[in-house]
Enzyme design. Structure first.
Site, short mmCIF file in Angstrom:
data_model
loop_
_atom_site.label_atom_id
_atom_site.label_comp_id
_atom_site.label_asym_id
_atom_site.label_seq_id
_atom_site.Cartn_x
_atom_site.Cartn_y
_atom_site.Cartn_z
CD GLN A 32 -25.60 50.15 -14.20
OE1 GLN A 32 -25.92 51.17 -14.78
NE2 GLN A 32 -26.12 48.99 -14.53
CG HIS A 63 -40.78 52.95 -21.09
ND1 HIS A 63 -41.03 52.76 -19.74
CD2 HIS A 63 -39.44 52.78 -21.24
CE1 HIS A 63 -39.89 52.50 -19.12
NE2 HIS A 63 -38.92 52.51 -20.00
CD GLU A 107 -29.14 46.37 -18.81
OE1 GLU A 107 -29.99 47.20 -19.13
OE2 GLU A 107 -28.06 46.69 -18.24
CG ASP A 139 -20.38 47.32 -24.12
OD1 ASP A 139 -21.15 48.04 -24.80
OD2 ASP A 139 -19.40 47.77 -23.51
CG ASP A 157 -34.48 52.46 -22.35
OD1 ASP A 157 -34.28 53.53 -21.78
OD2 ASP A 157 -35.25 51.58 -21.93
CB SER A 158 -28.23 54.44 -22.89
OG SER A 158 -28.40 55.81 -23.20
CB THR A 159 -27.29 54.82 -17.81
OG1 THR A 159 -26.22 54.23 -18.55
CG2 THR A 159 -27.96 53.74 -17.00
CG ASP A 160 -28.12 60.55 -17.89
OD1 ASP A 160 -28.47 61.39 -18.72
OD2 ASP A 160 -28.89 60.07 -17.02
N PRO A 164 -21.01 52.73 -17.54
CG PRO A 164 -22.47 51.02 -16.91
CD PRO A 164 -21.65 52.14 -16.36
#
Ligand code: SAM
Length: 283
Positions: A32, A63, A107, A139, A157-160, A164
């Site tokens: 990224q 959090h 992660e 992954d 707790d992911s990205t949008d 990935p």
């Protein structure tokens, strides 16, 4: 990004713009593009691939609500899985629970963890060095499909769902999460801002409703994620955990000796009261 401003490009018809008072880092990890800058209102701001992930000043809301709501609703959590969460803020909140004997963080991007240890200690503290923390670079989908562990709580707790993170919003991923939850376990997910990302929440809840006895969402307003309150998906085969009585939450909260700035047992309960436009997405 223009000269002294950061433009978040997540939403097609809306851009959040934060002043860059000091650019601390800009570069690429294996997966990224990372930017870290200082902003007068938010403190240090971390963005991945142009999207704000966390900020020093409001991270406590996100959090605390994604960690303490499932952990205190469950009441005797020992083994926790965090998918994503490379900034370490979720790991730090989870490890505040003394009953937790192991917290596994999976992660995909080792660079985010190394970066956070260097620049975001105000968010991750010493969580990565805690002997109960088990860090896996992989992954998240592969991990839940192959692990022989059974988790009391899984926190996504992911990205949008771009890049990935996309795989963490699929039927395949949620099905595998269910497979590695212990009986009575709880799955919670980062599901974006429903006013702007209704389809994301609708599709997650459609899958979770099919897989679990109880699936819904709860909300909190995090100023750095623009567009109103954000939604957290909730799924469990123990339908009662969603409505853990207030006196029980209060007792568990007191016993845990947590020092929180957003979470309270009353906020926990109220977070499940959904405005009509969000509640209709859970149907
Ligand atoms: N609080 C944030 C938010 O709401 O946007 C999420 C923060 S955390 C930094 C998100 C992490 O998820 C990133 O570090 C990213 O590398 C990780 N991630 C994305 N896709 C992943 C995957 N398939 N497996 C594991 N981690 C993943």
């Amino acid at each position: 990004m223009t000269a002294d401003w950061f433009d978040e490009t997540l939403h097609p018809s809306l851009r959040a713009r934060l002043r860059i008072d000091k650019l601390i880092y800009e570069g690429k990890s294996e997966h990224q593009h990372l930017v870290l800058f200082e902003n007068e209102t938010f403190g240090r701001v971390l963005a991945l691939n142009g999207v704000i992930q966390t900020t020093e000043r409001d991270e406590f809301i996100y959090h605390e609500m994604l960690a303490h709501v499932p952990l205190l609703a469950h009441g005797h959590v020992r083994n926790v899985l965090i998918i994503g969460g490379g900034d370490g803020g979720m790991l730090e909140e989870v490890l505040k629970h003394k009953t937790v004997s192991q917290a596994t963080l999976v992660e995909i991007d080792a660079g985010v963890i190394e970066f956070s240890k260097k620049y975001l200690r105000s968010i991750c503290g010493n969580a990565f060095e805690d002997p109960r923390a088990h860090i896996v670079i992989a992954d998240g989908v592969d991990h839940v499909e192959t692990t022989d562990q059974r988790y009391d709580v899984i926190i996504v707790d992911s990205t949008d769902p771009v890049g990935p993170g996309e795989a963490l919003f699929t039927d395949r991923f949620y099905t595998a999460c269910k497979g590695c939850l212990a009986p009575g376990g709880i799955l919670v997910t980062q599901n974006g801002v429903p006013f702007l990302q209704a389809d994301e929440l609708r599709s997650t809840l459609a899958v979770l409703t099919r897989l679990f006895s109880k699936a819904t969402c709860y909300t909190a307003t995090v100023p750095g994620y623009v567009g109103g309150c954000m939604a957290f998906g909730w799924a469990s085969d123990d339908a009662e955990l969603r409505a853990t009585p207030l006196d029980v939450l209060e007792q568990r909260f007191a016993d845990s000796a947590l020092d929180t700035r957003y979470y309270t047992p009353a906020v926990h309960q109220a977070a499940f009261a959904l405005p009509g436009y969000i509640g209709s997405l859970t149907a």
